[in-house]
Design an enzyme around this catalytic site. Structure first.
Site, PDB file in Angstrom:
ATOM      1  CG  ASP A 327      -1.786   1.204   1.403  1.00 14.52           C
ATOM      2  OD1 ASP A 327      -2.360   1.639   0.450  1.00 14.52           O
ATOM      3  OD2 ASP A 327      -1.756   1.848   2.548  1.00 14.52           O
ATOM      4  CG  ASP A 520      -2.039   2.270   6.604  1.00 14.53           C
ATOM      5  OD1 ASP A 520      -2.784   1.385   6.378  1.00 14.53           O
ATOM      6  OD2 ASP A 520      -1.991   3.228   6.406  1.00 14.53           O
ATOM      7  CG  ASP A 524      -4.297  -1.512   3.445  1.00 16.05           C
ATOM      8  OD1 ASP A 524      -4.764  -0.961   2.519  1.00 16.05           O
ATOM      9  OD2 ASP A 524      -3.368  -0.756   3.980  1.00 16.05           O
TER      10      ASP A 524
END
Length: 627
Positions: A327, A520, A524
């Site tokens: 990400d 993080d 996600d």
């Protein structure tokens, strides 16, 4: 050494001394037998007891049974032939030395982890009538103010309301550099207050605090076993009965063949001795002990570096990782957004920021926080109504009854509003007020200083492909990917698109190659769960990260990703070394024992010697700081 280990050590010394003394006493017959039974029972009574209990509970085949049969059989052969009981006692003596060594090694590695993870607070200080009272952390309610003095552990997550200090976070992150903390900063449990007195307003109960989550994670990691451990468990289950029956066959069949087909003396004593040697050699201790110990040490070594692994199965999967998907925000970038400017606006800059900050006031997204910070005034939420968050697009709301739209170009298109195109690098938040376009806010995010080095380290570690997924614009995504040297980049993705893209990447890779997703941990969770291995980073205080990921990196340093992969590979290398070494030596010695070349002394090496070497090798998995 603990009390139990000291007791075993005393028995080993007593038995060894008695053996040496008996060697110089010239007695024969039944008196010699009775005298030698004293050191044998001193050193082996607990093994005999466990073997008997196993037979009674119909769980016959284990290492205690093998040792009991081998030593009792060796004593019977000695009694029948020459009265030399030394070998039988030596087998039991060296077996106990090996067991003691293994117990000490496991205890030592447990102690290392316990000391490192000694973050469980014993108490919390609450101020009552000007005096500090120590209470159980479980009894502290959310919103209470606790006092943490220098040298004490922070017991519960919260926000500093008074004081400033430096914090030692090494037990959580593996980093020795202290972190400064001041009034208004969030603080997590498990840190050690090093200087000033802090007053902290708790934001969580103790059971939900970071320290509780981490301790639970570490304590439960041993329950999730790797394929190697499961194989060894199944192997031992079938292997031990097989060698027992093989030893029985070795004791009976050759003498019968000699009598029936060769008209020769059966040599019962010689073949029974070979069978007993075969039993001692076959004891699977080296494998049964060293494989789980390797994983245990690997998980311990990783936790010392701020890498928390939820089970040895994840350590095994991580070692096979060949593709790493990232990400962008909060993983490769700081995730600390700042408003860089307001452009194409007809209203005053402050007015545009006011409308944007109020519209975004109910969101916890970093971009929303940056807008509120740029506005700089207290948010009055009573002014905001009809808030609707459109995932991956932005927000619509009414501020003082006026319709406000804040989001990306997709939201503008969806609502049929015109907007300004821009090639500026950063996150663009377009603003429309009462159906009229009022310009855009440019928000910038800094790349982490170690992100480029992290990508290089991954490539050096043999990672075939690095991929970045982001909801950000193509301009920003391409710029970040080019700067970091990332192989592939996919931009302007909604949360659902990220899962679909990971599915596509999983279908593309080889069957033995694994794909890791690094996020993080805030938004996600679906992707972390879908990848072969989910790694949450910067997870100090993030419940979502600790819950959804398989591996949790306790700080924001992307370099830890490569380190985690190296730790897993070292651990698996040690596991394979121990497996091949133990099985190889045992097979050679079993053949030598069956043909009569190996005696009891070689059998002792094949059992105890191999176990000690394997355990010493396993402990190497703890030492990963210089990887």
């Amino acid at each position: 050494m603990n009390k139990k280990q000291k007791k075993v050590l005393a028995r080993i010394i007593i038995a060894a001394v008695l053996m040496i003394i008996l060697h110089f006493i010239p007695v024969k017959g039944i008196i010699r037998f009775l005298l030698y039974m004293v050191p044998y029972l001193v050193i082996g009574y607990d093994i005999l007891k466990k073997a008997f209990k196993g037979i009674k509970n119909k769980q016959v085949f284990d290492e205690n049974f093998l040792m009991a049969v081998a030593t009792v059989g060796a004593i019977a052969v000695a009694l029948y032939e020459n009265g030399d009981y030394t070998e039988a006692i030596a087998v039991m003596l060296f077996y106990q030395i090996g067991e003691l060594f293994q117990s000490y090694a496991v205890g030592k590695s447990r102690k290392n982890i316990s000391e490192l993870m000694d973050i469980r607070p014993d108490y919390a200080n609450i101020e009552v009538d000007g005096k500090l009272t120590q209470v159980d952390p479980d009894e502290v309610a959310i919103g209470s103010v606790i006092v943490v003095q220098p040298g004490e552990k922070v017991p519960i997550d919260g926000v500093i309301v008074e004081g400033s200090s430096t914090l030692n976070t090494s037990a959580l992150t593996g980093e020795s550099v202290p972190r400064n903390a001041k009034c208004g900063d969030e603080i997590i449990s498990g840190c050690i207050n090093m200087s000033g007195v802090l007053k902290i307003k708790t934001t969580k109960e103790f059971g939900e605090s970071t320290v509780s989550k981490i301790l639970d994670l570490v304590e439960n990691s041993s329950s999730k076993k790797s394929k190697s451990e499961n194989f060894i468990s199944k192997f031992a289950k079938y292997y031990t009965p097989a060698v027992c029956y093989s030893a029985l066959a070795l004791a009976i069949l050759p003498p019968l063949v000699r009598i029936l087909f060769m008209s020769a003396a059966p040599q019962w004593g010689s073949w029974i001795y070979r069978a007993l040697t075969f039993l001692v050699i076959s004891c699977p201790c080296a494998l049964v002990i060293s494989i789980p110990l390797s994983f245990f040490a690997g998980i311990g070594g990783a936790s010392r570096e701020g890498v928390l692994v939820k089970g040895s199965n994840y350590l095994e999967t991580l070692s096979q990782t060949r593709y790493v998907v990232f990400d962008k925000t909060g993983t490769m970038t700081e995730g600390v957004f700042e408003v860089a400017g307001v452009y194409d606006n007809t209203l005053d800059r402050e007015k545009v920021l006011e409308y944007a900050a109020l519209a975004e006031s109910s969101s916890s997204h970093p971009i929303s926080r940056s807008l509120q910070k740029a506005y700089g005034k207290e948010i009055d939420r009573t002014r905001v109504t009809d808030v609707e968050e459109i995932s991956g697009h932005g927000i619509t709301a009414k501020v003082d009854g006026v319709s406000v739209v804040a989001g990306n170009y997709k939201l503008m298109k969806k609502l049929g509003l015109s907007y300004s195109e821009t090639d500026k690098v950063g996150t663009i938040v377009h603003i429309a007020i009462d159906g009229r376009y009022e310009g855009y806010i440019l928000i910038s995010d800094k790349i982490k200083p170690t992100s480029a080095a992290a990508i290089k380290a991954l490539k050096k570690a043999g990672i075939k492909g690095t991929i970045m997924l982001t909801g950000d614009s193509r301009t920003v995504a391409d710029s970040v990917a080019a700067e970091l040297g990332i192989d592939e980049v996919y931009s302007e993705l909604l949360p659902g698109d990220k899962v679909a893209k990971v599915e596509e990447l999983l279908a593309r890779k080889g069957s033995k190659e694994k794909l890791a997703f690094v996020g993080d941990g805030i938004n996600d969770a679906p992707v972390l769960s879908r990848a072969d291995i989910g790694i949450a980073m910067g997870a100090m205080g993030s419940d979502a990260a600790i819950e959804a990921a398989d591996i949790v990196l306790m700080d924001d340093d992307p370099l830890k990703i490569a380190k985690a992969i190296k730790i897993s590979r070292k651990c698996l290398r040690i596991v394979y070394e121990n497996t091949y070494f133990a099985i190889g030596i045992k097979l050679i010695c079993l053949v030598l024992g069956a043909v009569g070349i190996a005696n009891m002394w070689l059998a002792i090496f094949a059992d105890v010697g191999v176990m000690v070497i394997a355990v010493l090798n396993a402990i190497r998995a703890l030492f990963v700081h210089k990887l």
